[in-house]
Design a protein around this motif. Sequence first.
Motif, PDB file in Angstrom:
ATOM      1  N   UNK A  91       6.717  10.108   1.541  1.00 52.14           N
ATOM      2  CA  UNK A  91       6.003   9.098   0.754  1.00 52.14           C
ATOM      3  C   UNK A  91       6.742   7.760   0.752  1.00 52.14           C
ATOM      4  N   UNK A  92       5.969   6.697   0.905  1.00 53.44           N
ATOM      5  CA  UNK A  92       6.567   5.373   0.948  1.00 53.44           C
ATOM      6  C   UNK A  92       5.566   4.302   0.585  1.00 53.44           C
TER       7      UNK A  92
ATOM      8  N   UNK B  42       4.315   8.905  -7.594  1.00 56.54           N
ATOM      9  CA  UNK B  42       3.232   9.006  -8.569  1.00 56.54           C
ATOM     10  C   UNK B  42       3.486   8.120  -9.777  1.00 56.54           C
ATOM     11  N   UNK B  43       4.744   8.003 -10.191  1.00 55.41           N
ATOM     12  CA  UNK B  43       5.080   7.080 -11.282  1.00 55.41           C
ATOM     13  C   UNK B  43       4.844   5.634 -10.855  1.00 55.41           C
ATOM     14  N   UNK B  44       5.170   5.328  -9.596  1.00 51.37           N
ATOM     15  CA  UNK B  44       4.949   3.968  -9.090  1.00 51.37           C
ATOM     16  C   UNK B  44       3.461   3.659  -8.978  1.00 51.37           C
ATOM     17  N   UNK B  45       2.653   4.656  -8.627  1.00 54.57           N
ATOM     18  CA  UNK B  45       1.207   4.442  -8.545  1.00 54.57           C
ATOM     19  C   UNK B  45       0.645   4.199  -9.936  1.00 54.57           C
TER      20      UNK B  45
ATOM     21  N   UNK C 243       0.843  -1.198   0.000  1.00 52.19           N
ATOM     22  CA  UNK C 243       0.000   0.000   0.000  1.00 52.19           C
ATOM     23  C   UNK C 243       0.880   1.250   0.000  1.00 52.19           C
ATOM     24  N   UNK C 244       0.446   2.276  -0.743  1.00 52.48           N
ATOM     25  CA  UNK C 244       1.151   3.553  -0.798  1.00 52.48           C
ATOM     26  C   UNK C 244       0.727   4.395   0.401  1.00 52.48           C
ATOM     27  N   UNK C 245       1.712   4.931   1.129  1.00 52.54           N
ATOM     28  CA  UNK C 245       1.441   5.625   2.381  1.00 52.54           C
ATOM     29  C   UNK C 245       2.365   6.831   2.545  1.00 52.54           C
ATOM     30  N   UNK C 246       2.066   7.629   3.561  1.00 53.46           N
ATOM     31  CA  UNK C 246       3.004   8.597   4.112  1.00 53.46           C
ATOM     32  C   UNK C 246       3.432   8.030   5.454  1.00 53.46           C
TER      33      UNK C 246
ATOM     34  N   UNK D 212       6.285  -1.747 -12.377  1.00 56.93           N
ATOM     35  CA  UNK D 212       7.611  -1.271 -12.778  1.00 56.93           C
ATOM     36  C   UNK D 212       8.363  -0.600 -11.631  1.00 56.93           C
ATOM     37  N   UNK D 213       7.891  -0.746 -10.433  1.00 55.66           N
ATOM     38  CA  UNK D 213       8.511  -0.132  -9.253  1.00 55.66           C
ATOM     39  C   UNK D 213       9.663  -1.015  -8.776  1.00 55.66           C
ATOM     40  N   UNK D 214      10.788  -0.940  -9.479  1.00 52.09           N
ATOM     41  CA  UNK D 214      11.909  -1.846  -9.257  1.00 52.09           C
ATOM     42  C   UNK D 214      12.550  -1.644  -7.893  1.00 52.09           C
ATOM     43  N   UNK D 215      12.685  -0.405  -7.456  1.00 52.63           N
ATOM     44  CA  UNK D 215      13.288  -0.138  -6.146  1.00 52.63           C
ATOM     45  C   UNK D 215      12.516  -0.809  -5.022  1.00 52.63           C
ATOM     46  N   UNK D 216      11.199  -0.746  -5.110  1.00 57.66           N
ATOM     47  CA  UNK D 216      10.359  -1.382  -4.086  1.00 57.66           C
ATOM     48  C   UNK D 216      10.531  -2.899  -4.102  1.00 57.66           C
TER      49      UNK D 216
END
Length: 162
Positions: free
Chosen positions: A29-30, A90-93, A16-19, A98-102
């Motif tokens: 953002x994380x 926002x790009x990851x959302x 989940x995308x969070x602060x 494609x969120x390679x770092x995550x």
Amino acid sequence: MGKRRRLKKTPLTDGQFVFAKMRGFRAWPGRLVNRLGTEYNVYFYGTWDHARVSQKHIFDFAKHSKRYGKVNDRNSKVCRSFRAAMLEMQLAIAEPELDIGYFNMVAHLTTGAGLPQDESYSELEMNTDSDSEEVPPKGKRIAPMYHIVGDSDSDVENNAPN
């Protein structure tokens, strides 16, 4: 005097995308990696780092983006890195696959989570592509070696006559 309403926390899920708010820092953002009791491992965008954050310091991105997503000082270094982190999120959302770092952080935390600190690499990783059957001494960390192909320095010199 009115009574204070206690806001109900929405349940958090992995990915989940969070602060996430840490002491001494603004809410950043994380994305949630995994749950550890009442805490979560959070991957932070922009810094590509992770930390354990208490559940009470994690806020849903969609609900709290107006409050925590504001940029106050336009010229500060923190503001520039925060804007870069928000853009990365926002790009990851937009394209979460494609969120390679995550996904690298998820792999790092899930494979090394059960190992002691000095043995962060598994035996499988240590023994791949090795020519010798020698086992490293206990307590020594051995990182896998990677051969980079396609760089400008070639291994073979061109000795053809001109």
